[in-house]
Scaffold this active site. Structure first.
Site, PDB file in Angstrom:
ATOM      1  N   GLU A  91       0.808  -1.208   0.000  1.00 48.83           N
ATOM      2  CA  GLU A  91       0.000   0.000   0.000  1.00 48.83           C
ATOM      3  C   GLU A  91       0.847   1.268   0.000  1.00 48.83           C
ATOM      4  O   GLU A  91       1.931   1.315   0.570  1.00 48.83           O
ATOM      5  CB  GLU A  91      -0.940  -0.012   1.217  1.00 48.83           C
ATOM      6  CG  GLU A  91      -1.956  -1.129   1.074  1.00 48.83           C
ATOM      7  CD  GLU A  91      -2.966  -1.176   2.195  1.00 48.83           C
ATOM      8  OE1 GLU A  91      -4.146  -1.391   1.890  1.00 48.83           O
ATOM      9  OE2 GLU A  91      -2.599  -1.021   3.366  1.00 48.83           O
ATOM     10  N   CYS A 104       3.303   8.417   1.515  1.00 54.34           N
ATOM     11  CA  CYS A 104       3.846   7.427   2.447  1.00 54.34           C
ATOM     12  C   CYS A 104       4.068   6.131   1.662  1.00 54.34           C
ATOM     13  O   CYS A 104       3.136   5.541   1.129  1.00 54.34           O
ATOM     14  CB  CYS A 104       2.854   7.216   3.590  1.00 54.34           C
ATOM     15  SG  CYS A 104       3.390   5.983   4.775  1.00 54.34           S
ATOM     16  N   CYS A 111       6.829  -7.385   6.864  1.00 54.76           N
ATOM     17  CA  CYS A 111       7.959  -6.896   7.649  1.00 54.76           C
ATOM     18  C   CYS A 111       8.399  -8.016   8.571  1.00 54.76           C
ATOM     19  O   CYS A 111       7.568  -8.774   9.082  1.00 54.76           O
ATOM     20  CB  CYS A 111       7.544  -5.673   8.465  1.00 54.76           C
ATOM     21  SG  CYS A 111       8.937  -4.891   9.316  1.00 54.76           S
ATOM     22  N   CYS A 115       7.204  -5.873  15.437  1.00 55.16           N
ATOM     23  CA  CYS A 115       6.863  -4.936  16.501  1.00 55.16           C
ATOM     24  C   CYS A 115       5.464  -5.310  17.007  1.00 55.16           C
ATOM     25  O   CYS A 115       4.556  -5.573  16.207  1.00 55.16           O
ATOM     26  CB  CYS A 115       6.898  -3.496  15.998  1.00 55.16           C
ATOM     27  SG  CYS A 115       8.572  -3.002  15.501  1.00 55.16           S
ATOM     28  N   CYS A 118       2.059  -3.533  15.606  1.00 51.00           N
ATOM     29  CA  CYS A 118       1.966  -3.168  14.185  1.00 51.00           C
ATOM     30  C   CYS A 118       1.294  -4.260  13.375  1.00 51.00           C
ATOM     31  O   CYS A 118       1.689  -5.428  13.454  1.00 51.00           O
ATOM     32  CB  CYS A 118       3.359  -2.893  13.640  1.00 51.00           C
ATOM     33  SG  CYS A 118       3.361  -2.481  11.887  1.00 51.00           S
ATOM     34  N   GLY A 170       6.946  -2.262   5.982  1.00 55.48           N
ATOM     35  CA  GLY A 170       8.330  -2.704   5.924  1.00 55.48           C
ATOM     36  C   GLY A 170       9.311  -1.826   6.676  1.00 55.48           C
ATOM     37  O   GLY A 170       8.986  -0.716   7.093  1.00 55.48           O
ATOM     38  N   GLU A 171      10.517  -2.346   6.831  1.00 50.68           N
ATOM     39  CA  GLU A 171      11.604  -1.606   7.468  1.00 50.68           C
ATOM     40  C   GLU A 171      12.561  -1.163   6.354  1.00 50.68           C
ATOM     41  O   GLU A 171      13.281  -1.983   5.779  1.00 50.68           O
ATOM     42  CB  GLU A 171      12.321  -2.518   8.486  1.00 50.68           C
ATOM     43  CG  GLU A 171      13.673  -2.026   8.965  1.00 50.68           C
ATOM     44  CD  GLU A 171      13.672  -0.604   9.557  1.00 50.68           C
ATOM     45  OE1 GLU A 171      12.733  -0.258  10.291  1.00 50.68           O
ATOM     46  OE2 GLU A 171      14.609   0.159   9.259  1.00 50.68           O
ATOM     47  N   SER A 202      12.143   6.291   7.927  1.00 52.30           N
ATOM     48  CA  SER A 202      11.738   5.938   9.287  1.00 52.30           C
ATOM     49  C   SER A 202      12.266   4.544   9.588  1.00 52.30           C
ATOM     50  O   SER A 202      12.064   3.610   8.812  1.00 52.30           O
ATOM     51  CB  SER A 202      10.209   5.954   9.382  1.00 52.30           C
ATOM     52  OG  SER A 202       9.788   5.568  10.666  1.00 52.30           O
ATOM     53  N   SER A 224      11.765   5.159  15.334  1.00 44.48           N
ATOM     54  CA  SER A 224      10.611   4.673  16.091  1.00 44.48           C
ATOM     55  C   SER A 224      11.076   4.250  17.474  1.00 44.48           C
ATOM     56  O   SER A 224      11.611   3.166  17.653  1.00 44.48           O
ATOM     57  CB  SER A 224       9.972   3.497  15.351  1.00 44.48           C
ATOM     58  OG  SER A 224       9.401   3.965  14.148  1.00 44.48           O
ATOM     59  N   LEU A 225      10.869   5.112  18.437  1.00 44.13           N
ATOM     60  CA  LEU A 225      11.432   4.890  19.774  1.00 44.13           C
ATOM     61  C   LEU A 225      10.515   4.018  20.637  1.00 44.13           C
ATOM     62  O   LEU A 225      10.907   2.938  21.064  1.00 44.13           O
ATOM     63  CB  LEU A 225      11.688   6.262  20.413  1.00 44.13           C
ATOM     64  CG  LEU A 225      12.582   6.295  21.643  1.00 44.13           C
ATOM     65  CD1 LEU A 225      13.923   5.654  21.380  1.00 44.13           C
ATOM     66  CD2 LEU A 225      12.766   7.750  22.109  1.00 44.13           C
ATOM     67  N   HIS A 226       9.332   4.519  20.929  1.00 43.23           N
ATOM     68  CA  HIS A 226       8.253   3.754  21.569  1.00 43.23           C
ATOM     69  C   HIS A 226       8.433   3.339  23.024  1.00 43.23           C
ATOM     70  O   HIS A 226       7.486   2.843  23.637  1.00 43.23           O
ATOM     71  CB  HIS A 226       7.886   2.497  20.757  1.00 43.23           C
ATOM     72  CG  HIS A 226       7.583   2.764  19.318  1.00 43.23           C
ATOM     73  ND1 HIS A 226       6.937   3.895  18.876  1.00 43.23           N
ATOM     74  CD2 HIS A 226       7.853   2.035  18.189  1.00 43.23           C
ATOM     75  CE1 HIS A 226       6.811   3.840  17.562  1.00 43.23           C
ATOM     76  NE2 HIS A 226       7.362   2.741  17.118  1.00 43.23           N
ATOM     77  N   ASN A 301      -3.198   3.123  16.764  1.00 44.02           N
ATOM     78  CA  ASN A 301      -4.298   2.851  15.842  1.00 44.02           C
ATOM     79  C   ASN A 301      -4.674   1.378  15.951  1.00 44.02           C
ATOM     80  O   ASN A 301      -3.895   0.517  15.581  1.00 44.02           O
ATOM     81  CB  ASN A 301      -3.890   3.171  14.396  1.00 44.02           C
ATOM     82  CG  ASN A 301      -3.708   4.655  14.190  1.00 44.02           C
ATOM     83  OD1 ASN A 301      -4.574   5.452  14.527  1.00 44.02           O
ATOM     84  ND2 ASN A 301      -2.555   5.043  13.654  1.00 44.02           N
ATOM     85  N   CYS A 344      -1.187   4.942  10.323  1.00 39.90           N
ATOM     86  CA  CYS A 344       0.044   4.242  10.688  1.00 39.90           C
ATOM     87  C   CYS A 344      -0.278   2.898  11.303  1.00 39.90           C
ATOM     88  O   CYS A 344      -1.123   2.804  12.181  1.00 39.90           O
ATOM     89  CB  CYS A 344       0.832   4.998  11.746  1.00 39.90           C
ATOM     90  SG  CYS A 344       1.041   6.697  11.397  1.00 39.90           S
TER      91      CYS A 344
HETATM   92  N1  SAH Z   1       9.666   0.113   9.968  1.00 39.45           N
HETATM   93  C1  SAH Z   1       9.720   1.545  10.041  1.00 39.45           C
HETATM   94  C2  SAH Z   1       8.635   2.265   9.268  1.00 39.45           C
HETATM   95  C3  SAH Z   1       7.232   1.736   9.328  1.00 39.45           C
HETATM   96  S1  SAH Z   1       5.922   2.267  10.304  1.00 39.45           S
HETATM   97  C4  SAH Z   1       9.701   1.987  11.473  1.00 39.45           C
HETATM   98  O1  SAH Z   1       9.564   1.142  12.354  1.00 39.45           O
HETATM   99  O2  SAH Z   1       9.892   3.166  11.732  1.00 39.45           O
HETATM  100  C5  SAH Z   1       5.771   3.919  10.605  1.00 39.45           C
HETATM  101  C6  SAH Z   1       5.396   4.199  12.083  1.00 39.45           C
HETATM  102  O3  SAH Z   1       4.099   3.687  12.456  1.00 39.45           O
HETATM  103  C7  SAH Z   1       6.386   3.561  13.046  1.00 39.45           C
HETATM  104  O4  SAH Z   1       6.776   4.479  14.024  1.00 39.45           O
HETATM  105  C8  SAH Z   1       5.565   2.451  13.644  1.00 39.45           C
HETATM  106  O5  SAH Z   1       6.075   2.035  14.874  1.00 39.45           O
HETATM  107  C9  SAH Z   1       4.210   3.090  13.742  1.00 39.45           C
HETATM  108  N2  SAH Z   1       3.118   2.143  13.965  1.00 39.45           N
HETATM  109  C10 SAH Z   1       3.072   0.827  13.659  1.00 39.45           C
HETATM  110  N3  SAH Z   1       1.916   0.283  14.039  1.00 39.45           N
HETATM  111  C11 SAH Z   1       1.181   1.269  14.598  1.00 39.45           C
HETATM  112  C12 SAH Z   1      -0.129   1.327  15.156  1.00 39.45           C
HETATM  113  N4  SAH Z   1      -0.932   0.263  15.194  1.00 39.45           N
HETATM  114  N5  SAH Z   1      -0.556   2.516  15.635  1.00 39.45           N
HETATM  115  C13 SAH Z   1       0.226   3.602  15.553  1.00 39.45           C
HETATM  116  N6  SAH Z   1       1.466   3.609  15.022  1.00 39.45           N
HETATM  117  C14 SAH Z   1       1.945   2.448  14.557  1.00 39.45           C
END
Ligand code: SAH
Length: 368
Positions: A91, A104, A111, A115, A118, A170-171, A202, A224-226, A301, A344
């Protein structure tokens, strides 16, 4: 196999032209036709000699992505599902805003990083996208948005897509070579001519590749810190077990020495009760103390079976205020294109998993 010219950046197209006995400026002409004018037919390249056009038609194709679905949300967000063969699809999302238009882009079919929050990660991994499939998303979106320059009218085309973020499926840094070739095309004046500051990679934190990118093709970087601690991040972003926070923060500092922007963007998905507490925000402040950065908070999300919850608006605001009080510019990412699942972490595409996961596969909503 026939060569697809969308697979080449400027340097490799020139090298391929050299093999045909053609000069580098011919390659640049063809590059312009393909990317600036969105042409996929050699016959339309009117300033290229007929004999060369015939030679090219014999040896190569310009093969863009094959759209299987085109959805437009009420807020103007538009999502394309693109067929990439063997039952797989990825997509691409276009997000119009008052002062910019952002595309985007996906970089892999699925992927491998898993995570926890995701939906792409839940689907497993099939393969890397080729350079043609990555740049093809921009090529296709430009054509669909009427943004290609009119044939023969020089610079009449409007720049509808002003920004590109590699935040789709994807990464990006796990598909390094193809991603860098596509980035070079995004920046190339004969192709898309985007500013380095308006192209963002990203990453979940692939430390060695962050270092390579700094040397090979520095663009804006989002990480993507989290989570503020290794214990939590190990659970949410399993890649952290390989490249823990200390190493990741050091890589961010190194990146800034050669980056087109003087800050790193940290993405932080807010998961209710998991990483959204006041003490998490305070711990984040200690972690990033010596890194010039901005924060982009992404309220989770949801998707079916995720096991996580979205925080309340109040919790989001409190988290944001703690970072802002420490003078860190902190934005909350707006959800766009709700009704077409374009947010996202909701990009599902269609992935034929080849990673032999033991977990039950998450059923894709976007299967056509
Ligand atoms: N693999 C890369 C880019 C992909 S995702 C990365 O990890 O950065 C882009 C962003 O969306 C990332 O920060 C990811 O962690 C976030 N993301 C993934 N799933 C999500 C969700 N369900 N709700 C909100 N953000 C999410």
């Amino acid at each position: 196999m026939t060569v697809n010219l969308l697979d080449f950046d400027a340097a490799s197209l020139e090298a391929w032209f050299a093999q045909l006995g053609e000069k580098p400026f011919r390659a640049r002409q063809v590059l312009r036709w393909m990317h600036r004018f969105g042409v996929d037919d050699f016959g339309q390249m009117t300033d290229v000699a007929k004999s060369l056009r015939a030679k090219l038609a014999e040896a190569a194709v310009i093969h863009g992505p094959v759209p299987v679905r085109d959805s437009i949300a009420a807020d103007g967000t538009r999502k394309w599902l693109l067929d990439v063969g063997r039952g797989n699809a990825v997509e691409t999302v276009f997000i119009p805003e008052a002062n910019r238009g952002t595309l985007c882009v996906s970089t892999q079919v699925g992927c491998a990083l898993e995570c926890a929050f995701c939906s792409t990660g839940r689907q497993g991994f099939n393969r890397n996208l080729s350079t043609a499939e990555i740049i093809g998303q921009l090529w296709h979106a430009n054509r669909m948005l009427g943004a290609v320059k009119q044939l023969g009218v020089g610079d009449a085309g409007e720049r509808v897509i002003s920004n590109v973020v590699l935040m789709g499926m994807g990464e990006p840094l796990a598909n390094y070579d193809n991603v860098v070739a596509a980035l070079r095309l995004m920046l190339d004046d004969n192709a898309y001519g985007l500013s380095r500051r308006r192209v963002t990679v990203s990453t979940a934190g692939m430390v060695p590749a962050i270092d390579r990118l700094r040397e090979d093709c520095p663009v804006a970087l989002a990480v993507s810190l989290h989570a503020p601690t290794d214990a939590l991040r190990d659970e949410l972003v399993p890649l952290n077990r390989k490249y823990p926070l200390k190493e990741l923060m050091a890589a961010c500092r190194r990146y800034l020495q050669n980056a087109p922007r003087d800050f790193i963007t940290f993405e932080y998905v807010l998961l209710a009760g998991v990483n959204d507490r006041v003490e998490d925000a305070r711990a984040i402040l200690r972690l990033v103390r010596d890194i010039p950065c901005k924060f982009n908070l992404i309220p989770f999300n949801p998707f079916p079976g995720s096991g996580f919850r979205k925080p309340s608006a109040e919790q989001v605001r409190r988290f944001q205020e703690i970072l802002m009080a420490a003078d860190i510019v902190t934005t909350v990412r707006k959800t766009r294109g709700d009704e077409i699942d374009a947010a996202c972490g909701q990009l599902a595409g269609k992935v034929m998993d080849r990673s032999k996961r033991t977990i039950v596969k998450f059923p894709s909503e976007a299967v056509v």
